[in-house]
Every structure is written in C-alpha cells, then in structure tokens.
Enzyme design. Sequence first.
Site, PDB file in Angstrom:
ATOM      1  N   ASP A  91      39.562  68.725  41.108  1.00  0.00           N
ATOM      2  CA  ASP A  91      40.795  69.196  41.634  1.00  0.00           C
ATOM      3  C   ASP A  91      41.836  69.049  40.678  1.00  0.00           C
ATOM      4  O   ASP A  91      42.291  67.750  40.281  1.00  0.00           O
ATOM      5  CB  ASP A  91      41.137  68.364  42.912  1.00  0.00           C
ATOM      6  CG  ASP A  91      40.505  68.631  43.986  1.00  0.00           C
ATOM      7  OD1 ASP A  91      39.156  69.578  43.901  1.00  0.00           O
ATOM      8  OD2 ASP A  91      40.753  68.429  45.156  1.00  0.00           O
ATOM      9  N   LYS A 153      44.978  74.841  46.191  1.00  0.00           N
ATOM     10  CA  LYS A 153      45.065  73.760  46.803  1.00  0.00           C
ATOM     11  C   LYS A 153      46.725  73.553  47.027  1.00  0.00           C
ATOM     12  O   LYS A 153      47.320  73.547  46.042  1.00  0.00           O
ATOM     13  CB  LYS A 153      44.348  72.422  46.308  1.00  0.00           C
ATOM     14  CG  LYS A 153      44.540  71.012  46.781  1.00  0.00           C
ATOM     15  CD  LYS A 153      43.795  70.160  46.396  1.00  0.00           C
ATOM     16  CE  LYS A 153      44.179  68.592  46.836  1.00  0.00           C
ATOM     17  NZ  LYS A 153      43.406  67.539  46.180  1.00  0.00           N
ATOM     18  N   LYS A 182      42.415  75.214  50.152  1.00  0.00           N
ATOM     19  CA  LYS A 182      42.191  73.719  50.660  1.00  0.00           C
ATOM     20  C   LYS A 182      43.680  73.205  50.850  1.00  0.00           C
ATOM     21  O   LYS A 182      44.498  73.225  50.060  1.00  0.00           O
ATOM     22  CB  LYS A 182      41.645  72.469  49.417  1.00  0.00           C
ATOM     23  CG  LYS A 182      41.573  71.329  49.797  1.00  0.00           C
ATOM     24  CD  LYS A 182      40.901  70.628  48.603  1.00  0.00           C
ATOM     25  CE  LYS A 182      40.961  68.885  49.041  1.00  0.00           C
ATOM     26  NZ  LYS A 182      40.431  68.323  47.693  1.00  0.00           N
TER      27      LYS A 182
END
Length: 224
Positions: A91, A153, A182
């Site tokens: 991430d 995300k 996400k």
Amino acid sequence: MTYREILRRVDHTLLKQGATWEQIRQICDDAVQFQTASICIPPSYVKRAAEYLEGRIPVCTVIGFPNGYNTTAVKAAETAEAVKEGASEIDMVINIGWVRDGRYDLVLDEINAVKAACGGRILKVIIETCLLTEEEKIRMCEVVTESEADFIKTSTGFSTAGATFEDVALMKAHMGEGKKIKAAGGIADFHDAVKFVTLGADRLGTSRLAEQAKRGGADLDAEI
C-alpha cells in the site's frame, strides 16, 4: 452479508508508531482465526510476520507512509525490500504535492515504478482523500485506472479524516474496469463495513472488525 464475508475483505491493520512484536503477533493470530484478506503492518515487521504466518495469511505493508513525499527511488527501494522480506501486498502513499501542482504525469510514473518493484504483487494506491478536492479525487481515479496498480485506497488513517461513504461512491463512479477500491480509516463497525462494501469497496483497512468479532463471540455466519 455475513460477518465472515466482511472479515474476508479486511486488511487487519496495525500501523501505530509504537507497535511491538507482541502486538503484531496478536494481529497475525487474529487474522488466522478470522481468515482476513491480509494483515497490514509496518515494514520493519514484515520478515518476522511472514515467517511466523508461514503463508497462512498474506502480509501487506506500507510504502512512503504516511506522508507520501519520499522520492520515487526511495519508494521503489522500500517496496523491493518489503517484497524480498515476504510482503505479498503493498500500500503506497502518493505524493500529494504533485497532485496539488497538477503533475499527474509524475504521480503515474511513480505508481508504475512502485508496481514494477512489486514483482507481480498487489499494489494499492493511497490518495489521502481528506486532503484532496473532488476534482483531484476524480483525476486520481483516472490516474490509478491508467496505471498498473490494482487498487485505489482512500486513506492512511494518519491524516485529518479517513474513509467516507461519499468518497467510496465517487471512486466507484470513476474507477475503470478491473480496478478495485479499498476503504480505510475510521470504519467504526460491521454496519459501516457493509455500507462501504455495498457502495463498492472490495477491501477494508481496519483493526476494529476483528477485535469486535473476538469480543462479541458472534456467529460469523449470521447475517449483519
């Protein structure tokens, strides 16, 4: 939707600066118990956690975290190191300043450089929605769609706010086919989680849901 179905979408997360190995080990145990999608932990614990888990749960870690203003070379090197030590998912935080400057070309190049360093592993791109205008969020949906990354995300959970229902709905409306979403930061409970998933989130970054499941002793196959 059942509790179990939600937990299988969770990146069970512990990223606090003072996290100890004992706390990380507990995150690992909880993730195995509830079969979460992954654990998301600091890079310094990736190797030990990967060895401890022995492939039972994927290990996710963070790159350029939480501010995103590291150089591209540093982010790529961080990623290569994490992959070498056992990370299955990455991430990364984008360079917010480049977005503010309108340098989406640099943001795209950096995302692709980090993806190359992933060696085929999953890459999620944190855009820190609370710091962006709606126009910038939409433009970042376009950039991530164009990139080689797998997910967009919402948040690090370390800035002024986390995921919102509005931001996930906006992402769902503007992300291209094949890209996933996400939601992370501030997901309060399973009812919040169901709404995020209904709006389009494929993953949920949170520590709360596994903790609530453990405390509550609920039937995991019950409907929420």
